[in-house]
Each structure stands twice: as structure tokens, then as C-alpha cells.
Design an enzyme around this catalytic site. Structure first.
Site, PDB file in Angstrom:
ATOM      1  N   GLY A 133       2.216   2.593  10.745  1.00 21.41           N
ATOM      2  CA  GLY A 133       3.173   3.694  10.596  1.00 21.41           C
ATOM      3  C   GLY A 133       3.870   4.107  11.879  1.00 21.41           C
TER       4      GLY A 133
ATOM      5  CG  ASN B 224      -1.706   1.236   1.413  1.00 22.78           C
ATOM      6  OD1 ASN B 224      -1.789   2.054   0.500  1.00 22.78           O
ATOM      7  ND2 ASN B 224      -2.317   1.400   2.586  1.00 22.78           N
ATOM      8  CD1 TRP B 225       3.404   0.869  -2.980  1.00 21.46           C
ATOM      9  CD2 TRP B 225       3.772   2.247  -4.702  1.00 21.46           C
ATOM     10  NE1 TRP B 225       4.175   0.186  -3.883  1.00 21.46           N
ATOM     11  CE2 TRP B 225       4.418   1.013  -4.956  1.00 21.46           C
ATOM     12  CE3 TRP B 225       3.863   3.256  -5.658  1.00 21.46           C
ATOM     13  CZ2 TRP B 225       5.152   0.780  -6.122  1.00 21.46           C
ATOM     14  CZ3 TRP B 225       4.589   3.023  -6.822  1.00 21.46           C
ATOM     15  CH2 TRP B 225       5.227   1.791  -7.038  1.00 21.46           C
ATOM     16  CE  LYS B 226      -0.278   3.447   4.628  1.00 23.08           C
ATOM     17  NZ  LYS B 226      -0.235   3.599   6.073  1.00 23.08           N
TER      18      LYS B 226
ATOM     19  CG  HIS C 152      -5.891   2.057   5.213  1.00 21.86           C
ATOM     20  ND1 HIS C 152      -5.511   3.055   6.076  1.00 21.86           N
ATOM     21  CD2 HIS C 152      -4.842   1.215   5.103  1.00 21.86           C
ATOM     22  CE1 HIS C 152      -4.258   2.827   6.458  1.00 21.86           C
ATOM     23  NE2 HIS C 152      -3.837   1.720   5.884  1.00 21.86           N
TER      24      HIS C 152
ATOM     25  CB  SER D  24       4.963  -1.338  12.236  1.00 20.86           C
ATOM     26  OG  SER D  24       4.595   0.024  12.404  1.00 20.86           O
TER      27      SER D  24
ATOM     28  N   GLY E 200       2.776  -0.984   4.284  1.00 20.14           N
ATOM     29  CA  GLY E 200       2.811   0.442   3.948  1.00 20.14           C
ATOM     30  C   GLY E 200       4.239   0.891   3.695  1.00 20.14           C
ATOM     31  N   GLY E 201       4.842   1.546   4.696  1.00 18.57           N
ATOM     32  CA  GLY E 201       6.178   2.132   4.556  1.00 18.57           C
ATOM     33  C   GLY E 201       7.204   1.200   3.940  1.00 18.57           C
TER      34      GLY E 201
ATOM     35  CD  GLU F 182      -3.160   5.718   6.443  1.00 18.67           C
ATOM     36  OE1 GLU F 182      -3.156   5.691   5.200  1.00 18.67           O
ATOM     37  OE2 GLU F 182      -2.240   5.222   7.136  1.00 18.67           O
TER      38      GLU F 182
ATOM     39  CD  GLU G 290      -3.604  -2.352   7.319  1.00 20.62           C
ATOM     40  OE1 GLU G 290      -2.525  -2.633   6.782  1.00 20.62           O
ATOM     41  OE2 GLU G 290      -4.179  -1.270   7.139  1.00 20.62           O
TER      42      GLU G 290
HETATM   43  P1  PGA Z   1       2.667   0.546   7.636  1.00 18.63           P
HETATM   44  O1  PGA Z   1       1.203   0.722   6.999  1.00 18.63           O
HETATM   45  O2  PGA Z   1       3.214  -0.747   7.103  1.00 18.63           O
HETATM   46  O3  PGA Z   1       3.434   1.747   7.162  1.00 18.63           O
HETATM   47  O4  PGA Z   1       2.495   0.507   9.116  1.00 18.63           O
HETATM   48  C1  PGA Z   1       0.374  -0.378   6.759  1.00 18.63           C
HETATM   49  C2  PGA Z   1      -0.914   0.083   6.165  1.00 18.63           C
HETATM   50  O5  PGA Z   1      -1.372   1.185   6.513  1.00 18.63           O
HETATM   51  O6  PGA Z   1      -1.509  -0.610   5.338  1.00 18.63           O
END
Ligand code: PGA
Length: 252
Positions: A175, A9-11, A97, A215, A236-237, A99, A169
Site C-alpha cells: 500500500g 485481495n480487496w481488503k 497477511h 504495490s 491489493g489496491g 495487516e 509481501e
Molecule cells: P497492495 O497490497 O497491492 O495494495 O500493496 C497487497 C496486499 O496487501 O496483499
């Protein structure tokens, strides 16, 4: 046997040239590995979906969107429809998600509509669920996840549900650099699987891919993915660097 999946997930990251470089690096690295019963999914920003599906056509990964609007077309300025995603050969879409729940106030009901809209076009939702830190601290995490899953997914018939990928999640892990322990992940994944078995049947539950996200990185992926009910990750990251992302893929 259920599929293992690592999804990136590149966001809202990378400009076009950087996105092209990252996709090419991952595609090249995937050429060197054999994926058995495993799918790699890249979810770049919507602007790059066409480029990503072009590369994916000759490579070993699928493309996912990060969002969709629940209508095929119409006066919804700025939105993207499932029909448009389908026409680009997008196979997955992240839904629910934290967010989007937090910043865009997406409700259970709106998520349900998005799930239905995607399934109508045979695009697989990656449905995210997970509790906030105070909810875990007050021991409400199971109840929170149960409500999220029930309210947005359990209206589906068994055939439609079988297309859904679930991603647990915990919001406190996203994050932050603090991942759920392997025990915490396993416990919640087993719980989600049990909910699915209760609503549908054991076979459907056993066939559902349940990803862990929050994470997850090159260092902890192996430990998390070794849990019996953890079928991969939503990353994500750590999906923004080809080498680390491939390390996670090879942890499956
Ligand atoms: P993260 O994000 O790996 O940066 O914690 C995961 C996600 O939001 O899907």
C-alpha cells in the site's frame, strides 16, 4: 509445472453493489482471455463470498476468503469457519497477511492452526510472509521470512504442503506505492524455494507457487512476473479496478 496465480485481495473495500459490479466486470473480461496453467482468484470481503462464488460458477475465476477461524463451529462470535467457506465453494483463503499480524496480533501458532483448519477442508491457504522495513535495513529479511515460513508451515507433511500457495509481501511495499525491485523479489522467492527444497524436496519446491505482493500494479507486474521464481501476484489496491486488474492478469 507449478500454477501461475493472480489473486486480488480487496481488503475492507466496496459496498455490495460496487462489489457486484467489479466482479461482473472482471468475469466478463475473463471470458475474453484464455488462461493457460493460470488461476485468477478474487478475495472479496466475507459478506460477498456467496455472490462471488455464484458468479464464479459460470466464470473463469476462483474465490478466496480473507480470513478464517480455526474451528468448524462453536461459540466464536463474529468468526467464520472453514466448513462454512467450503460449503460456499470457496477455494482459497489468505493467511498471515501483515495487516492481520499487526492489527489483530495473529501469532505464528495461531496461523499454523488456521492453515491446518483450512487444509482439513481442502481449502488452499495463501500464506503471506515478509519483513518490515527496519528488518530489511538491518539485513534480517531472510531470517524473518525463514522463521515465518518454518513456524507456520513446516509442520505440514509433503502432501499437505503441496496445497499451500506462498506470497512474499514485504511489509514496506504494501500500500505504499514502493514495490520491491524485480531483483529483490527474485532473490527472496528463490530463497523461499530453497527453504522448501531443504525441508521437503526439490520437486515440491519447484511445484510451489510463490506470489509477490506489495504495490504490484499494471505498470510493474510484467517486470516482476518475468522473474523465474515469481509465479504471479497478490494484489491489493490495483485489484479494485477491473481494467488494471486485467492488465496484471495479462502480465503473467
Ligand atoms: P497492495 O497490497 O497491492 O495494495 O500493496 C497487497 C496486499 O496487501 O496483499
Amino acid at each position: 509445472m507449478r500454477k501461475k496465480i493472480v489473486a486480488g485481495n480487496w481488503k475492507m473495500n466496496k459496498v455490495f453493489s460496487e462489489a457486484e459490479t467489479l466482479i461482473t466486470e472482471i468475469a466478463d473480461a475473463l471470458d475474453e482471455v484464455e488462461l493457460i496453467n493460470t488461476e485468477v482468484v478474487l478475495c472479496p470481503p466475507a459478506l460477498y463470498l456467496e455472490m462471488a462464488t455464484d458468479v464464479a460458477y459460470e466464470s473463469n475465476f476462483k474465490v478466496g476468503a480473507q480470513n478464517v477461524y480455526p474451528a468448524d463451529s462453536g461459540a466464536f462470535t463474529g468468526e467464520i469457519s472453514p466448513l462454512m467457506l467450503k460449503a460456499l465453494n470457496v477455494s482459497y483463503c489468505i493467511i498471515g497477511h501483515s495487516e492481520r499480524r499487526k492489527y489483530f496480533k495473529e501469532s505464528h501458532d495461531f496461523l499454523l492452526q488456521k492453515i491446518d483448519a483450512l487444509l482439513k477442508h481442502d481449502i488452499r491457504p495463501i500464506f503471506c510472509c515478509g519483513e518490515l522495513l527496519p528488518e530489511r535495513e538491518s539485513n534480517q529479511h531472510f531470517a524473518v521470512v525463514k522463521k515465518q515460513v518454518e513456524e507456520s508451515l513446516f509442520h505440514l507433511g509433503v502432501d499437505a504442503f503441496s496445497k499451500v500457495v506462498v506470497a512474499y509481501e514485504p511489509v514496506w511495499a504494501i500500500g505504499t506505492g514502493v514495490n520491491a525491485s524485480k531483483e529483490q523479489a527474485q532473490e527472496m522467492h528463490a530463497y523461499i524455494r530453497q527453504l522448501i527444497a531443504g525441508k521437503y524436496d526439490v520437486e515440491t519446491a519447484e511445484n510451489t507457487t510463490i506470489l509477490y505482493g506489495g504495490s504490484c500494479n499494471g505498470k510493474n507486474a510484467l517486470e516482476l512476473f518475468s522473474q523465474p521464481d515469481v509465479d504471479g501476484g497478490l494484489i491489493g489496491g490495483a485489484s479494485l479496478k477491473a481494467e488494471e486488474f486485467m492488465q496484471i492478469v495479462s502480465s503473467l
